[in-house]
Design a protein around this motif. Structure first.
Motif, PDB file in Angstrom:
ATOM      1  N   LYS A 197       0.791  -1.337  -0.161  1.00  0.00           N
ATOM      2  CA  LYS A 197       0.084  -0.069   0.087  1.00  0.00           C
ATOM      3  C   LYS A 197       0.901   1.195  -0.003  1.00  0.00           C
ATOM      4  O   LYS A 197       0.607   2.376  -0.848  1.00  0.00           O
ATOM      5  CB  LYS A 197      -0.651   0.089   1.368  1.00  0.00           C
ATOM      6  N   ARG A 198       1.918   1.199   0.821  1.00  0.00           N
ATOM      7  CA  ARG A 198       2.805   2.343   0.877  1.00  0.00           C
ATOM      8  C   ARG A 198       3.592   2.672  -0.529  1.00  0.00           C
ATOM      9  O   ARG A 198       3.670   3.680  -0.913  1.00  0.00           O
ATOM     10  CB  ARG A 198       3.663   2.182   1.750  1.00  0.00           C
ATOM     11  N   ARG A 199       4.042   1.384  -1.071  1.00  0.00           N
ATOM     12  CA  ARG A 199       4.524   1.630  -2.671  1.00  0.00           C
ATOM     13  C   ARG A 199       3.379   2.025  -3.380  1.00  0.00           C
ATOM     14  O   ARG A 199       3.899   2.837  -4.230  1.00  0.00           O
ATOM     15  CB  ARG A 199       5.116  -0.035  -3.094  1.00  0.00           C
TER      16      ARG A 199
ATOM     17  N   VAL B 100       3.993   5.096  -6.110  1.00  0.00           N
ATOM     18  CA  VAL B 100       3.931   5.206  -7.538  1.00  0.00           C
ATOM     19  C   VAL B 100       2.882   6.041  -8.025  1.00  0.00           C
ATOM     20  O   VAL B 100       3.213   6.540  -9.320  1.00  0.00           O
ATOM     21  CB  VAL B 100       3.507   3.648  -8.001  1.00  0.00           C
ATOM     22  N   GLY B 101       1.964   6.132  -7.102  1.00  0.00           N
ATOM     23  CA  GLY B 101       0.489   7.114  -7.658  1.00  0.00           C
ATOM     24  C   GLY B 101      -0.431   6.558  -8.329  1.00  0.00           C
ATOM     25  O   GLY B 101      -0.297   5.832  -9.065  1.00  0.00           O
TER      26      GLY B 101
ATOM     27  N   ASN C 183      -8.168   3.008  -8.107  1.00  0.00           N
ATOM     28  CA  ASN C 183      -8.304   4.327  -8.208  1.00  0.00           C
ATOM     29  C   ASN C 183      -7.675   5.477  -6.813  1.00  0.00           C
ATOM     30  O   ASN C 183      -7.136   6.663  -7.055  1.00  0.00           O
ATOM     31  CB  ASN C 183      -9.492   4.927  -8.686  1.00  0.00           C
ATOM     32  N   ARG C 184      -8.287   4.901  -5.851  1.00  0.00           N
ATOM     33  CA  ARG C 184      -7.843   5.818  -4.499  1.00  0.00           C
ATOM     34  C   ARG C 184      -7.257   4.696  -3.565  1.00  0.00           C
ATOM     35  O   ARG C 184      -7.462   3.516  -3.279  1.00  0.00           O
ATOM     36  CB  ARG C 184      -9.183   6.454  -4.060  1.00  0.00           C
ATOM     37  N   VAL C 185      -6.539   5.352  -2.660  1.00  0.00           N
ATOM     38  CA  VAL C 185      -5.835   4.631  -1.533  1.00  0.00           C
ATOM     39  C   VAL C 185      -7.040   3.844  -0.637  1.00  0.00           C
ATOM     40  O   VAL C 185      -6.649   2.729  -0.229  1.00  0.00           O
ATOM     41  CB  VAL C 185      -4.856   5.379  -0.701  1.00  0.00           C
ATOM     42  N   GLU C 186      -8.093   4.328  -0.445  1.00  0.00           N
ATOM     43  CA  GLU C 186      -9.091   3.846   0.405  1.00  0.00           C
ATOM     44  C   GLU C 186      -9.559   2.442  -0.273  1.00  0.00           C
ATOM     45  O   GLU C 186     -10.261   1.668   0.562  1.00  0.00           O
ATOM     46  CB  GLU C 186     -10.168   4.808   0.498  1.00  0.00           C
TER      47      GLU C 186
ATOM     48  N   GLU D  14      -9.618  -3.722  -0.257  1.00  0.00           N
ATOM     49  CA  GLU D  14     -10.673  -4.450  -0.908  1.00  0.00           C
ATOM     50  C   GLU D  14     -10.208  -5.054  -2.172  1.00  0.00           C
ATOM     51  O   GLU D  14     -10.382  -6.148  -2.426  1.00  0.00           O
ATOM     52  CB  GLU D  14     -11.849  -3.604  -0.851  1.00  0.00           C
ATOM     53  N   GLN D  15      -9.487  -4.238  -2.842  1.00  0.00           N
ATOM     54  CA  GLN D  15      -9.311  -4.592  -4.172  1.00  0.00           C
ATOM     55  C   GLN D  15      -8.098  -5.502  -4.370  1.00  0.00           C
ATOM     56  O   GLN D  15      -8.050  -6.574  -5.124  1.00  0.00           O
ATOM     57  CB  GLN D  15      -8.928  -3.506  -5.262  1.00  0.00           C
ATOM     58  N   MET D  16      -7.272  -5.523  -3.363  1.00  0.00           N
ATOM     59  CA  MET D  16      -6.019  -6.321  -3.099  1.00  0.00           C
ATOM     60  C   MET D  16      -6.831  -7.761  -2.816  1.00  0.00           C
ATOM     61  O   MET D  16      -6.119  -8.765  -3.304  1.00  0.00           O
ATOM     62  CB  MET D  16      -5.211  -6.260  -2.126  1.00  0.00           C
TER      63      MET D  16
END
Length: 495
Positions: free
Chosen positions: A144-146, A150-151, A171-174, A178-180
Protein backbone atom coordinates in the motif's frame (compact mmCIF):
# COMPACT_ATOMS: atom_id res chain seq x y z
CA UNK A 1 11.76 -34.93 -39.51
CA UNK A 2 9.34 -37.01 -41.58
CA UNK A 3 6.19 -36.95 -39.44
CA UNK A 4 4.80 -34.55 -36.83
CA UNK A 5 1.80 -34.69 -34.54
CA UNK A 6 -0.28 -31.54 -34.09
CA UNK A 7 -1.51 -31.36 -30.49
CA UNK A 8 -4.36 -29.01 -31.28
CA UNK A 9 -7.60 -28.62 -33.22
CA UNK A 10 -9.48 -26.37 -35.61
CA UNK A 11 -7.96 -23.67 -37.74
CA UNK A 12 -4.48 -23.73 -36.18
CA UNK A 13 -4.18 -27.50 -36.64
CA UNK A 14 -5.09 -27.13 -40.32
CA UNK A 15 -2.77 -24.17 -40.74
CA UNK A 16 0.20 -26.15 -39.34
CA UNK A 17 -0.64 -29.22 -41.44
CA UNK A 18 -0.66 -27.24 -44.66
CA UNK A 19 2.83 -25.87 -44.08
CA UNK A 20 4.08 -29.33 -43.09
CA UNK A 21 2.61 -30.81 -46.27
CA UNK A 22 4.44 -28.23 -48.37
CA UNK A 23 7.66 -29.35 -46.65
CA UNK A 24 6.97 -33.01 -47.46
CA UNK A 25 6.24 -33.86 -43.82
CA UNK A 26 3.39 -36.23 -42.91
CA UNK A 27 0.97 -35.15 -40.18
CA UNK A 28 -0.95 -36.80 -37.36
CA UNK A 29 -4.14 -35.23 -36.00
CA UNK A 30 -5.53 -35.81 -32.53
CA UNK A 31 -9.20 -35.35 -31.82
CA UNK A 32 -11.80 -35.44 -29.07
CA UNK A 33 -15.28 -36.91 -29.27
CA UNK A 34 -16.62 -33.48 -30.31
CA UNK A 35 -14.17 -33.27 -33.21
CA UNK A 36 -14.64 -36.66 -34.90
CA UNK A 37 -15.81 -34.98 -38.13
CA UNK A 38 -13.58 -31.92 -37.87
CA UNK A 39 -11.70 -30.69 -40.93
CA UNK A 40 -8.27 -31.12 -39.34
CA UNK A 41 -9.05 -34.79 -38.72
CA UNK A 42 -9.95 -35.32 -42.37
CA UNK A 43 -6.95 -33.37 -43.67
CA UNK A 44 -4.22 -35.18 -41.71
CA UNK A 45 -2.45 -38.29 -42.96
CA UNK A 46 -3.43 -40.06 -39.72
CA UNK A 47 -5.78 -39.28 -36.85
CA UNK A 48 -5.88 -40.56 -33.26
CA UNK A 49 -8.76 -40.32 -30.80
CA UNK A 50 -7.57 -38.94 -27.44
CA UNK A 51 -10.66 -38.61 -25.25
CA UNK A 52 -14.07 -37.09 -24.50
CA UNK A 53 -15.14 -33.62 -25.61
CA UNK A 54 -14.01 -31.52 -22.59
CA UNK A 55 -10.45 -30.30 -23.17
CA UNK A 56 -9.47 -31.45 -19.67
CA UNK A 57 -10.13 -35.01 -20.84
CA UNK A 58 -8.62 -34.72 -24.33
CA UNK A 59 -6.48 -31.85 -25.64
CA UNK A 60 -5.00 -31.20 -22.19
CA UNK A 61 -4.11 -34.87 -21.63
CA UNK A 62 -0.38 -34.75 -22.30
CA UNK A 63 0.12 -38.47 -21.66
CA UNK A 64 -2.46 -39.39 -24.31
CA UNK A 65 -0.89 -37.04 -26.83
CA UNK A 66 2.60 -38.41 -26.26
CA UNK A 67 1.29 -41.98 -26.51
CA UNK A 68 -0.38 -41.09 -29.82
CA UNK A 69 2.88 -39.60 -31.08
CA UNK A 70 4.85 -42.72 -30.23
CA UNK A 71 2.18 -45.08 -31.61
CA UNK A 72 2.19 -43.34 -35.01
CA UNK A 73 5.95 -42.99 -35.26
CA UNK A 74 5.88 -39.19 -35.30
CA UNK A 75 9.17 -37.62 -34.25
CA UNK A 76 7.88 -34.23 -33.12
CA UNK A 77 4.87 -32.47 -31.61
CA UNK A 78 3.63 -29.03 -32.62
CA UNK A 79 1.37 -27.65 -29.86
CA UNK A 80 -0.10 -24.70 -31.80
CA UNK A 81 -1.49 -22.16 -29.32
CA UNK A 82 -3.70 -22.58 -26.28
CA UNK A 83 -4.04 -25.98 -24.61
CA UNK A 84 -0.52 -27.31 -23.80
CA UNK A 85 1.48 -24.83 -25.90
CA UNK A 86 3.00 -23.01 -22.88
CA UNK A 87 2.98 -25.91 -20.42
CA UNK A 88 6.54 -26.47 -19.20
CA UNK A 89 5.64 -29.79 -17.54
CA UNK A 90 4.34 -31.11 -20.87
CA UNK A 91 7.47 -29.88 -22.65
CA UNK A 92 9.56 -31.88 -20.16
CA UNK A 93 7.41 -34.97 -20.75
CA UNK A 94 7.97 -34.64 -24.49
CA UNK A 95 11.73 -34.44 -23.97
CA UNK A 96 11.71 -37.40 -21.58
CA UNK A 97 9.89 -39.48 -24.21
CA UNK A 98 12.70 -38.79 -26.68
CA UNK A 99 10.48 -36.61 -28.86
CA UNK A 100 10.95 -33.08 -30.22
CA UNK A 101 8.71 -30.23 -29.14
CA UNK A 102 8.38 -27.64 -31.89
CA UNK A 103 8.72 -24.76 -29.46
CA UNK A 104 11.03 -23.30 -26.81
CA UNK A 105 12.73 -25.10 -23.94
CA UNK A 106 10.82 -25.92 -20.75
CA UNK A 107 13.16 -23.57 -18.88
CA UNK A 108 12.21 -20.62 -21.10
CA UNK A 109 8.52 -21.46 -20.65
CA UNK A 110 8.85 -21.56 -16.87
CA UNK A 111 10.61 -18.19 -16.64
CA UNK A 112 8.35 -16.38 -19.08
CA UNK A 113 5.20 -18.13 -17.87
CA UNK A 114 5.27 -16.14 -14.65
CA UNK A 115 5.05 -12.37 -14.98
CA UNK A 116 7.37 -11.74 -12.03
CA UNK A 117 10.18 -14.04 -13.20
CA UNK A 118 9.72 -12.63 -16.71
CA UNK A 119 10.12 -9.10 -15.34
CA UNK A 120 13.24 -10.18 -13.43
CA UNK A 121 14.78 -11.61 -16.61
CA UNK A 122 13.96 -8.45 -18.58
CA UNK A 123 15.32 -6.16 -15.85
CA UNK A 124 18.78 -7.73 -16.23
CA UNK A 125 18.86 -6.24 -19.72
CA UNK A 126 17.51 -2.85 -18.59
CA UNK A 127 14.24 -3.27 -20.49
CA UNK A 128 11.79 -0.42 -19.62
CA UNK A 129 9.24 -1.43 -16.98
CA UNK A 130 6.03 0.16 -15.74
CA UNK A 131 6.82 1.53 -12.24
CA UNK A 132 5.64 -0.83 -9.51
CA UNK A 133 6.77 -3.80 -7.41
CA UNK A 134 9.34 -6.21 -8.80
CA UNK A 135 8.38 -9.09 -6.50
CA UNK A 136 5.18 -10.75 -5.30
CA UNK A 137 3.40 -8.82 -2.57
CA UNK A 138 3.85 -10.43 0.84
CA UNK A 139 3.33 -7.40 3.09
CA UNK A 140 0.05 -5.71 2.17
CA UNK A 141 0.81 -2.57 4.18
CA UNK A 142 4.18 -2.22 2.46
CA UNK A 143 2.47 -2.73 -0.88
CA UNK A 144 0.00 0.00 0.00
CA UNK A 145 2.87 2.35 0.83
CA UNK A 146 4.54 1.48 -2.47
CA UNK A 147 1.28 2.12 -4.33
CA UNK A 148 1.15 5.62 -2.83
CA UNK A 149 4.73 6.20 -4.03
CA UNK A 150 3.93 5.03 -7.56
CA UNK A 151 0.76 7.12 -7.60
CA UNK A 152 -2.86 6.21 -8.25
CA UNK A 153 -4.46 4.80 -10.24
CA UNK A 154 -2.51 1.55 -9.93
CA UNK A 155 -3.10 -1.94 -11.30
CA UNK A 156 -2.97 -5.11 -9.19
CA UNK A 157 -2.01 -8.07 -11.40
CA UNK A 158 -1.81 -11.83 -10.86
CA UNK A 159 1.75 -13.11 -11.40
CA UNK A 160 0.46 -16.23 -13.14
CA UNK A 161 -2.31 -14.32 -14.89
CA UNK A 162 -3.63 -13.95 -18.37
CA UNK A 163 -6.81 -12.96 -20.19
CA UNK A 164 -7.54 -10.16 -17.73
CA UNK A 165 -8.09 -12.49 -14.76
CA UNK A 166 -6.65 -11.44 -11.42
CA UNK A 167 -6.42 -7.80 -12.51
CA UNK A 168 -7.88 -4.91 -10.52
CA UNK A 169 -7.68 -1.16 -11.12
CA UNK A 170 -7.40 0.85 -7.88
CA UNK A 171 -8.19 4.55 -8.21
CA UNK A 172 -7.85 5.64 -4.55
CA UNK A 173 -5.83 4.50 -1.58
CA UNK A 174 -9.06 3.84 0.33
CA UNK A 175 -9.94 1.09 -2.16
CA UNK A 176 -6.57 -0.65 -2.00
CA UNK A 177 -7.21 -3.31 0.66
CA UNK A 178 -10.54 -4.44 -0.75
CA UNK A 179 -9.25 -4.65 -4.33
CA UNK A 180 -6.13 -6.50 -3.17
CA UNK A 181 -8.28 -9.18 -1.52
CA UNK A 182 -10.42 -9.52 -4.63
CA UNK A 183 -7.39 -9.80 -6.93
CA UNK A 184 -5.74 -12.49 -4.78
CA UNK A 185 -8.99 -14.45 -4.53
CA UNK A 186 -9.51 -14.32 -8.30
CA UNK A 187 -5.88 -15.31 -8.97
CA UNK A 188 -6.20 -18.36 -6.70
CA UNK A 189 -9.48 -19.35 -8.34
CA UNK A 190 -8.21 -18.92 -11.92
CA UNK A 191 -4.59 -20.07 -11.64
CA UNK A 192 -4.16 -21.79 -8.28
CA UNK A 193 -1.59 -19.12 -7.43
CA UNK A 194 -2.45 -16.05 -5.35
CA UNK A 195 0.79 -14.17 -6.01
CA UNK A 196 0.12 -10.60 -7.20
CA UNK A 197 2.13 -7.44 -7.83
CA UNK A 198 1.32 -3.81 -8.55
CA UNK A 199 2.07 -1.46 -11.41
CA UNK A 200 1.19 2.10 -12.29
CA UNK A 201 -1.99 2.04 -14.35
CA UNK A 202 -1.46 3.38 -17.87
CA UNK A 203 -4.75 5.14 -18.59
CA UNK A 204 -4.59 5.20 -22.42
CA UNK A 205 -2.55 2.13 -23.31
CA UNK A 206 -1.82 0.60 -26.66
CA UNK A 207 -0.92 -3.07 -26.85
CA UNK A 208 2.09 -3.56 -29.11
CA UNK A 209 3.89 -6.89 -29.51
CA UNK A 210 7.08 -7.90 -31.25
CA UNK A 211 7.50 -11.26 -33.01
CA UNK A 212 10.86 -12.94 -32.39
CA UNK A 213 12.56 -16.02 -33.80
CA UNK A 214 15.57 -17.76 -32.27
CA UNK A 215 17.51 -20.78 -33.48
CA UNK A 216 19.70 -23.33 -31.69
CA UNK A 217 22.85 -21.56 -32.94
CA UNK A 218 22.35 -18.39 -30.90
CA UNK A 219 20.78 -16.28 -33.65
CA UNK A 220 17.74 -14.20 -32.64
CA UNK A 221 15.85 -11.73 -34.82
CA UNK A 222 12.62 -9.79 -34.55
CA UNK A 223 9.98 -9.61 -37.27
CA UNK A 224 8.67 -6.15 -36.36
CA UNK A 225 5.51 -5.31 -34.46
CA UNK A 226 1.81 -6.08 -34.34
CA UNK A 227 -0.81 -3.65 -33.05
CA UNK A 228 -3.32 -5.52 -30.84
CA UNK A 229 -5.23 -2.72 -29.11
CA UNK A 230 -8.78 -3.51 -30.28
CA UNK A 231 -9.90 -5.85 -27.52
CA UNK A 232 -12.94 -6.97 -25.54
CA UNK A 233 -12.56 -8.37 -22.01
CA UNK A 234 -8.78 -7.96 -22.34
CA UNK A 235 -8.86 -10.37 -25.31
CA UNK A 236 -7.75 -9.33 -28.78
CA UNK A 237 -10.26 -9.12 -31.63
CA UNK A 238 -8.44 -7.11 -34.32
CA UNK A 239 -4.71 -6.99 -35.01
CA UNK A 240 -2.58 -5.30 -37.63
CA UNK A 241 1.01 -5.04 -38.77
CA UNK A 242 2.78 -2.73 -38.72
CA UNK A 243 1.37 -0.36 -36.09
CA UNK A 244 0.03 2.92 -37.43
CA UNK A 245 1.66 4.91 -34.63
CA UNK A 246 5.27 3.72 -34.25
CA UNK A 247 8.15 5.75 -35.62
CA UNK A 248 11.13 3.95 -37.14
CA UNK A 249 13.17 4.93 -34.10
CA UNK A 250 10.68 3.47 -31.61
CA UNK A 251 10.25 0.35 -33.77
CA UNK A 252 14.00 -0.21 -33.73
CA UNK A 253 14.22 0.32 -29.95
CA UNK A 254 11.31 -2.03 -29.23
CA UNK A 255 12.73 -4.66 -31.56
CA UNK A 256 16.12 -4.51 -29.85
CA UNK A 257 14.43 -4.85 -26.43
CA UNK A 258 12.41 -7.85 -27.61
CA UNK A 259 15.55 -9.58 -28.86
CA UNK A 260 17.26 -8.84 -25.53
CA UNK A 261 14.34 -10.39 -23.61
CA UNK A 262 14.51 -13.50 -25.79
CA UNK A 263 18.28 -13.71 -25.37
CA UNK A 264 17.87 -13.50 -21.58
CA UNK A 265 16.34 -17.00 -21.62
CA UNK A 266 18.29 -18.39 -24.63
CA UNK A 267 15.03 -18.48 -26.53
CA UNK A 268 14.53 -21.01 -29.31
CA UNK A 269 11.63 -20.98 -31.76
CA UNK A 270 8.85 -18.44 -32.32
CA UNK A 271 7.84 -16.18 -29.46
CA UNK A 272 6.22 -12.82 -28.84
CA UNK A 273 7.36 -10.06 -26.52
CA UNK A 274 4.48 -7.82 -25.50
CA UNK A 275 4.66 -4.16 -24.54
CA UNK A 276 2.37 -1.42 -23.28
CA UNK A 277 2.69 1.91 -25.09
CA UNK A 278 1.49 5.01 -23.24
CA UNK A 279 0.03 8.23 -24.64
CA UNK A 280 3.54 9.74 -24.88
CA UNK A 281 4.82 6.75 -26.90
CA UNK A 282 6.85 5.42 -23.99
CA UNK A 283 6.91 1.62 -24.07
CA UNK A 284 7.12 -0.83 -21.16
CA UNK A 285 7.67 -4.59 -21.05
CA UNK A 286 4.49 -6.56 -20.33
CA UNK A 287 5.20 -10.28 -20.82
CA UNK A 288 6.43 -12.88 -23.27
CA UNK A 289 4.28 -15.53 -24.93
CA UNK A 290 6.35 -18.64 -25.59
CA UNK A 291 4.41 -19.95 -28.57
CA UNK A 292 2.94 -19.08 -31.93
CA UNK A 293 0.35 -16.30 -31.62
CA UNK A 294 -3.17 -16.34 -33.04
CA UNK A 295 -2.32 -13.18 -34.96
CA UNK A 296 0.87 -14.49 -36.59
CA UNK A 297 -0.57 -14.28 -40.16
CA UNK A 298 -0.26 -10.47 -40.27
CA UNK A 299 3.46 -10.82 -39.60
CA UNK A 300 3.74 -13.47 -42.30
CA UNK A 301 2.14 -11.17 -44.86
CA UNK A 302 4.39 -8.16 -44.20
CA UNK A 303 7.62 -10.22 -44.05
CA UNK A 304 6.95 -12.97 -46.59
CA UNK A 305 7.94 -15.65 -44.06
CA UNK A 306 5.96 -18.76 -43.11
CA UNK A 307 6.32 -18.83 -39.32
CA UNK A 308 5.26 -22.47 -39.00
CA UNK A 309 7.90 -23.52 -41.50
CA UNK A 310 10.45 -21.45 -39.59
CA UNK A 311 9.43 -23.20 -36.35
CA UNK A 312 9.90 -26.61 -37.96
CA UNK A 313 13.29 -25.67 -39.45
CA UNK A 314 14.48 -24.40 -36.07
CA UNK A 315 13.28 -27.61 -34.37
CA UNK A 316 15.29 -29.59 -36.94
CA UNK A 317 18.40 -27.71 -35.85
CA UNK A 318 18.68 -25.43 -38.87
CA UNK A 319 20.11 -21.95 -38.52
CA UNK A 320 18.05 -18.91 -39.51
CA UNK A 321 18.62 -18.22 -43.19
CA UNK A 322 18.64 -14.42 -42.72
CA UNK A 323 19.90 -11.68 -40.44
CA UNK A 324 18.06 -8.72 -38.96
CA UNK A 325 19.32 -6.50 -41.77
CA UNK A 326 17.72 -8.79 -44.35
CA UNK A 327 14.24 -8.28 -42.91
CA UNK A 328 12.00 -5.53 -44.22
CA UNK A 329 8.35 -4.49 -43.84
CA UNK A 330 6.36 -4.82 -47.04
CA UNK A 331 2.80 -3.46 -47.12
CA UNK A 332 0.17 -3.64 -44.39
CA UNK A 333 -1.96 -6.48 -42.99
CA UNK A 334 -5.17 -6.64 -40.92
CA UNK A 335 -6.69 -9.55 -39.01
CA UNK A 336 -10.21 -9.92 -37.62
CA UNK A 337 -10.90 -12.82 -35.29
CA UNK A 338 -14.29 -14.15 -36.35
CA UNK A 339 -15.78 -15.34 -33.08
CA UNK A 340 -19.11 -17.04 -32.46
CA UNK A 341 -20.12 -14.21 -30.16
CA UNK A 342 -22.92 -11.65 -29.98
CA UNK A 343 -21.33 -8.16 -30.03
CA UNK A 344 -24.64 -6.56 -29.08
CA UNK A 345 -24.93 -8.76 -25.98
CA UNK A 346 -21.57 -7.97 -24.37
CA UNK A 347 -19.80 -10.38 -26.75
CA UNK A 348 -21.35 -13.42 -25.06
CA UNK A 349 -20.49 -16.70 -26.82
CA UNK A 350 -23.09 -18.19 -29.14
CA UNK A 351 -23.64 -21.77 -30.24
CA UNK A 352 -25.53 -23.41 -33.06
CA UNK A 353 -25.18 -24.75 -36.58
CA UNK A 354 -23.47 -22.95 -39.45
CA UNK A 355 -26.56 -22.85 -41.67
CA UNK A 356 -24.68 -20.70 -44.20
CA UNK A 357 -20.91 -20.52 -44.36
CA UNK A 358 -19.27 -18.90 -47.38
CA UNK A 359 -15.83 -17.33 -47.12
CA UNK A 360 -14.64 -14.24 -49.03
CA UNK A 361 -12.11 -14.54 -51.81
CA UNK A 362 -10.08 -12.31 -54.07
CA UNK A 363 -6.82 -10.44 -54.09
CA UNK A 364 -5.31 -9.73 -50.68
CA UNK A 365 -7.74 -11.89 -48.70
CA UNK A 366 -6.80 -14.90 -46.56
CA UNK A 367 -9.10 -17.00 -44.36
CA UNK A 368 -7.68 -19.41 -41.77
CA UNK A 369 -10.60 -21.49 -40.54
CA UNK A 370 -11.59 -24.95 -39.38
CA UNK A 371 -15.28 -25.13 -40.23
CA UNK A 372 -17.59 -25.65 -43.18
CA UNK A 373 -21.28 -25.18 -43.82
CA UNK A 374 -23.51 -27.45 -41.75
CA UNK A 375 -21.04 -27.98 -38.92
CA UNK A 376 -21.93 -27.37 -35.27
CA UNK A 377 -20.05 -24.86 -33.12
CA UNK A 378 -19.11 -26.85 -29.98
CA UNK A 379 -19.41 -25.35 -26.51
CA UNK A 380 -16.23 -26.93 -25.19
CA UNK A 381 -13.57 -24.75 -26.78
CA UNK A 382 -12.69 -21.17 -27.61
CA UNK A 383 -15.46 -19.70 -29.83
CA UNK A 384 -13.17 -18.55 -32.65
CA UNK A 385 -14.49 -19.76 -36.01
CA UNK A 386 -11.88 -18.23 -38.26
CA UNK A 387 -9.28 -15.55 -38.79
CA UNK A 388 -10.02 -13.14 -41.63
CA UNK A 389 -6.80 -11.52 -42.86
CA UNK A 390 -6.30 -8.89 -45.54
CA UNK A 391 -3.17 -7.43 -47.10
CA UNK A 392 -2.58 -4.25 -49.05
CA UNK A 393 0.18 -2.00 -50.26
CA UNK A 394 -0.67 0.35 -47.35
CA UNK A 395 -3.03 0.59 -44.38
CA UNK A 396 -5.85 2.19 -46.37
CA UNK A 397 -5.89 -0.64 -48.88
CA UNK A 398 -5.74 -3.30 -46.13
CA UNK A 399 -8.75 -1.67 -44.42
CA UNK A 400 -10.69 -1.37 -47.68
CA UNK A 401 -10.08 -5.03 -48.45
CA UNK A 402 -11.16 -5.98 -44.95
CA UNK A 403 -14.47 -4.11 -45.34
CA UNK A 404 -15.04 -5.77 -48.70
CA UNK A 405 -14.15 -9.21 -47.29
CA UNK A 406 -16.50 -8.77 -44.31
CA UNK A 407 -19.32 -7.90 -46.71
CA UNK A 408 -18.60 -11.07 -48.73
CA UNK A 409 -18.31 -13.36 -45.69
CA UNK A 410 -21.68 -15.13 -45.25
CA UNK A 411 -22.44 -16.78 -41.90
CA UNK A 412 -25.94 -17.56 -40.63
CA UNK A 413 -27.19 -19.68 -37.75
CA UNK A 414 -25.03 -18.01 -35.10
CA UNK A 415 -23.98 -14.52 -34.04
CA UNK A 416 -20.45 -13.46 -35.02
CA UNK A 417 -18.00 -10.57 -34.70
CA UNK A 418 -18.11 -9.79 -38.43
CA UNK A 419 -20.42 -6.81 -37.99
CA UNK A 420 -18.31 -5.51 -35.13
CA UNK A 421 -15.26 -5.77 -37.39
CA UNK A 422 -16.94 -3.59 -40.00
CA UNK A 423 -17.92 -1.09 -37.31
CA UNK A 424 -14.25 -0.79 -36.30
CA UNK A 425 -12.93 -0.61 -39.86
CA UNK A 426 -15.29 2.25 -40.75
CA UNK A 427 -14.85 4.23 -37.54
CA UNK A 428 -12.96 7.51 -37.86
CA UNK A 429 -10.95 6.88 -34.70
CA UNK A 430 -9.64 3.55 -36.02
CA UNK A 431 -9.02 4.93 -39.49
CA UNK A 432 -7.01 7.80 -37.98
CA UNK A 433 -4.91 5.35 -35.96
CA UNK A 434 -5.54 7.33 -32.75
CA UNK A 435 -7.11 4.58 -30.63
CA UNK A 436 -6.21 2.56 -27.55
CA UNK A 437 -7.32 -0.58 -25.71
CA UNK A 438 -10.46 1.21 -24.48
CA UNK A 439 -11.91 1.52 -28.00
CA UNK A 440 -14.81 -0.86 -27.34
CA UNK A 441 -15.90 0.77 -24.07
CA UNK A 442 -15.58 4.25 -25.55
CA UNK A 443 -17.26 3.82 -28.91
CA UNK A 444 -19.15 0.55 -29.25
CA UNK A 445 -22.58 0.31 -27.61
CA UNK A 446 -25.66 -1.65 -28.51
CA UNK A 447 -28.01 1.30 -28.10
CA UNK A 448 -25.91 4.29 -29.05
CA UNK A 449 -22.84 5.24 -31.04
CA UNK A 450 -20.24 7.86 -30.23
CA UNK A 451 -20.64 11.07 -32.20
CA UNK A 452 -17.86 12.60 -34.21
CA UNK A 453 -17.65 9.70 -36.67
CA UNK A 454 -18.89 9.64 -40.25
CA UNK A 455 -22.65 9.15 -39.80
CA UNK A 456 -23.33 7.12 -42.90
CA UNK A 457 -20.46 4.72 -42.17
CA UNK A 458 -21.64 4.23 -38.62
CA UNK A 459 -25.23 3.59 -39.65
CA UNK A 460 -24.06 1.09 -42.26
CA UNK A 461 -21.87 -0.65 -39.71
CA UNK A 462 -24.67 -0.87 -37.16
CA UNK A 463 -27.05 -2.17 -39.82
CA UNK A 464 -24.52 -4.87 -40.70
CA UNK A 465 -24.31 -5.93 -37.06
CA UNK A 466 -28.10 -6.05 -36.65
CA UNK A 467 -28.46 -7.96 -39.92
CA UNK A 468 -26.28 -10.71 -38.51
CA UNK A 469 -28.70 -11.27 -35.63
CA UNK A 470 -30.97 -14.20 -36.53
CA UNK A 471 -33.58 -15.43 -34.05
CA UNK A 472 -33.06 -18.98 -32.76
CA UNK A 473 -35.55 -21.15 -30.94
CA UNK A 474 -34.54 -22.08 -27.40
CA UNK A 475 -36.66 -23.78 -24.77
CA UNK A 476 -36.13 -21.12 -22.13
CA UNK A 477 -33.93 -18.24 -21.08
CA UNK A 478 -32.34 -20.50 -18.49
CA UNK A 479 -31.32 -22.96 -21.22
CA UNK A 480 -29.45 -20.22 -23.08
CA UNK A 481 -27.81 -19.08 -19.84
CA UNK A 482 -26.70 -22.67 -19.18
CA UNK A 483 -25.13 -22.89 -22.63
CA UNK A 484 -23.20 -19.66 -22.13
CA UNK A 485 -22.06 -20.77 -18.65
CA UNK A 486 -20.85 -24.11 -19.99
CA UNK A 487 -18.90 -22.39 -22.75
CA UNK A 488 -17.20 -19.96 -20.39
CA UNK A 489 -16.26 -22.84 -18.11
CA UNK A 490 -14.77 -25.11 -20.75
CA UNK A 491 -13.28 -22.95 -23.47
CA UNK A 492 -9.54 -22.48 -23.80
CA UNK A 493 -8.67 -18.78 -23.74
CA UNK A 494 -6.41 -17.52 -26.50
CA UNK A 495 -4.46 -14.35 -26.39
Amino acid sequence: MKKILIANRGEIALRIMRSAKEMGIKTVAVYSEADREALHVRYADEAIYIGPAPSSQSYLMGENIIAACIATGAEAIHPGYGFLSENAAFAKQVQAAGLILIGPTPEAMEIMGNKLSAKAAALKHKIPMVPGTEEAITDVEEAKRRAVEVGFPILIKAAAGGGGKGMRIVNRVEEFMEQMELAVSEAISAFGDGAVFIERYVSSPRHIEIQVLGDTHGNIVHLFERECSIQRRHQKVIEEAPSSILTEEIRKEMGACAVAVARAVNYVGAGTVEFILDENLNFFFLEMNTRLQVEHPVTELITGLDLVKEQIKIARGEALAYTQDDLKINGHAMELRVYAEDPLNNFLPDIGTLQTYKTPKGNGVRVDDGFEQGMEIPIYYDPMIAKLITFGKDRDEAIARMVRAIDEYEITGIQTTLGFGKFVMTHDVFISGQFDTHFVSKYFHSDSLESGTDEEALIAALAAIIALKKPKTISSASDQQLKNTAWRKNRTQLS
